[in-house]
Design a protein around this motif. Structure first.
Motif, short mmCIF file in Angstrom:
data_model
loop_
_atom_site.label_atom_id
_atom_site.label_comp_id
_atom_site.label_asym_id
_atom_site.label_seq_id
_atom_site.Cartn_x
_atom_site.Cartn_y
_atom_site.Cartn_z
N TYR A 160 0.72 -1.31 -0.02
CA TYR A 160 -0.08 -0.25 0.10
C TYR A 160 0.72 1.14 -0.07
O TYR A 160 1.89 1.30 0.82
N VAL A 161 0.33 2.17 -0.88
CA VAL A 161 0.97 3.49 -0.74
C VAL A 161 -0.02 4.76 -0.51
O VAL A 161 -1.21 4.61 -0.81
N PRO A 162 0.52 5.78 0.34
CA PRO A 162 -0.63 6.75 0.56
C PRO A 162 -1.43 7.39 -0.79
O PRO A 162 -2.56 7.76 -0.48
N GLU A 163 -0.82 7.30 -1.78
CA GLU A 163 -1.48 8.03 -2.94
C GLU A 163 -2.83 7.18 -3.56
O GLU A 163 -3.78 7.77 -4.02
N THR A 164 -2.99 5.93 -3.15
CA THR A 164 -4.13 5.19 -3.61
C THR A 164 -4.55 4.02 -2.51
O THR A 164 -3.57 3.66 -2.03
N PRO A 165 -5.85 3.97 -2.35
CA PRO A 165 -6.36 2.81 -1.48
C PRO A 165 -6.34 1.48 -1.87
O PRO A 165 -6.18 0.67 -0.99
N GLU A 166 -6.18 1.28 -3.13
CA GLU A 166 -5.79 -0.02 -3.57
C GLU A 166 -4.43 -0.51 -3.75
O GLU A 166 -3.42 0.39 -4.09
N PRO A 167 -4.25 -1.49 -3.30
CA PRO A 167 -2.70 -1.91 -3.24
C PRO A 167 -1.97 -2.20 -4.66
O PRO A 167 -2.84 -2.72 -5.54
N GLY A 168 -0.76 -2.30 -4.62
CA GLY A 168 0.09 -2.57 -5.74
C GLY A 168 0.35 -4.20 -5.73
O GLY A 168 0.01 -4.85 -4.50
N LEU A 169 0.33 -5.00 -6.56
CA LEU A 169 0.09 -6.31 -6.70
C LEU A 169 1.22 -6.68 -7.72
O LEU A 169 1.31 -6.56 -8.88
N TYR A 170 2.23 -7.73 -7.25
CA TYR A 170 3.17 -8.42 -7.95
C TYR A 170 3.22 -9.92 -7.69
O TYR A 170 3.30 -10.27 -6.62
N ARG A 171 2.76 -10.91 -8.77
CA ARG A 171 2.82 -12.42 -8.39
C ARG A 171 3.45 -13.05 -9.56
O ARG A 171 3.36 -12.38 -10.84
N ASP A 172 3.93 -13.88 -9.64
CA ASP A 172 4.49 -14.84 -10.58
C ASP A 172 4.63 -16.30 -10.07
O ASP A 172 4.54 -16.77 -9.05
N VAL A 173 4.52 -17.15 -11.12
CA VAL A 173 4.65 -18.82 -10.80
C VAL A 173 5.95 -19.28 -10.59
O VAL A 173 6.06 -20.33 -10.22
N GLN A 174 6.99 -18.42 -10.74
CA GLN A 174 8.35 -18.88 -10.40
C GLN A 174 8.69 -19.29 -8.90
O GLN A 174 7.83 -18.19 -8.10
N PRO A 175 9.51 -19.94 -8.52
CA PRO A 175 9.77 -20.10 -7.09
C PRO A 175 10.38 -18.45 -6.71
O PRO A 175 11.18 -17.85 -7.67
N ALA A 176 10.18 -18.16 -5.77
CA ALA A 176 11.05 -16.68 -5.41
C ALA A 176 12.36 -16.76 -5.42
O ALA A 176 12.99 -15.84 -6.00
N TRP A 177 13.04 -17.60 -5.10
CA TRP A 177 14.61 -17.59 -5.16
C TRP A 177 15.16 -17.44 -6.79
O TRP A 177 15.96 -17.18 -6.98
N SER A 178 14.12 -17.93 -7.77
CA SER A 178 14.68 -17.94 -9.16
C SER A 178 14.01 -16.75 -9.87
O SER A 178 14.33 -16.66 -11.09
#
Length: 276
Positions: A49-67
């Motif tokens: 979340y950032v103050p400029e907007t009530p809706e959150p930013g979102l980042y998702r991926d199917v890769q393992p986090a470490w890769s």
């Protein structure tokens, strides 16, 4: 089972929670200590979340986090006062971006560790509890996304605690004495507070810890496992508990529908305040 983390406090780079601590979420994606599976490689995601907007930013991926080569860079430059992150070990639904956590809608974000018992058998009945507008939001096939939609349908915007207890009761009513237990540890946020929930039909709820005091940057965190690897610095959230964390502190409350006094409003003096 999955691993998850949430943070509330002064604005910090996400790396201070997600990638840099000794037992960070990134470390837990390959070396979880308190889960059936040590490796959580079926995708990951972050909502912030950032103050400029009530809706959150979102980042998702199917890769393992470490890769994912982008993760370290994003966590270094993204700053937030409130965020969730999750690494997935899938139990239902395929490995797809639509099944990765967190899930978001409007101002709400949601991440889950656990399962709905015998989900394949009860999926149709659970989806039938959704009104048309909520069912139309369904993008994936995981039980976690459906749980989030049920929370929204049960009035999450109006009364989060009531929506949580109503949804848990609804799951219990539909699944009954399932062969597989229902286990729910989840984090959710509306951008102003971080909520954590622990409940299981068999009493074996996935872990959740609250940082005992403020962290070195002045905030507080909820995590599947202590981020610094030191249990003495963390409080284990009890079963059948709702924990609410804001910039002003944290408090724990028993889930109302699971207490002997469930027919009565939760009295304020039953809430456990956590010292800062």
């Amino acid at each position: 089972m999955c691993r998850l983390v949430g943070y509330v406090g002064p604005s910090i780079p996400l790396e201070r929670i997600v990638t840099r601590p000794r037992h960070s979420l990134l470390q837990q994606s390959q070396h979880a200590d308190e889960a059936k599976l040590a490796v959580n490689g079926d995708g990951f995601g972050m909502a912030w979340y950032v103050p400029e907007t009530p809706e959150p930013g979102l980042y998702r991926d199917v890769q393992p986090a470490w890769s994912d080569a982008n993760l370290a860079s994003l966590c270094r430059v993204l700053r937030s006062e409130l965020f969730l992150a999750h690494v997935r070990a899938g139990t239902t639904g395929g490995t797809s971006r639509a099944n990765c956590h967190p899930f978001t809608h409007g101002r709400w974000s949601f991440a889950h560790n656990g399962q709905i018992g015998d989900f394949g058998h009860h999926r149709r009945a659970l989806e039938a509890t959704l009104p048309d507008w909520a069912y139309a939001l369904r993008q994936g096939s995981a039980d976690s996304e459906l749980l989030f939609l049920m929370l929204l349908a049960n009035g999450l915007d109006d009364d989060a605690e009531a929506a949580i207890t109503a949804t848990l009761a609804q799951v219990q009513d539909v699944t009954g004495p399932a062969r597989q237990p229902t286990r729910i540890t989840c984090l959710l946020s509306d951008g102003a507070r971080l909520l954590g929930v622990r409940h299981a039909s068999d009493g074996r709820t996935p872990t959740l810890y609250l940082s005992r005091g403020v962290l070195d940057h002045g905030g507080r965190a909820l995590a599947s496992e202590p981020l610094d690897g030191c249990p003495a610095n963390w409080v284990a959230v009890p079963d059948d508990t709702l924990v609410t964390v804001t910039a002003d502190g944290a408090q724990m409350s028993p889930l109302r529908h699971l207490t002997p006094a469930s027919a009565h409003p939760l009295r304020r003096d039953t809430r456990r305040h956590i010292s800062s």
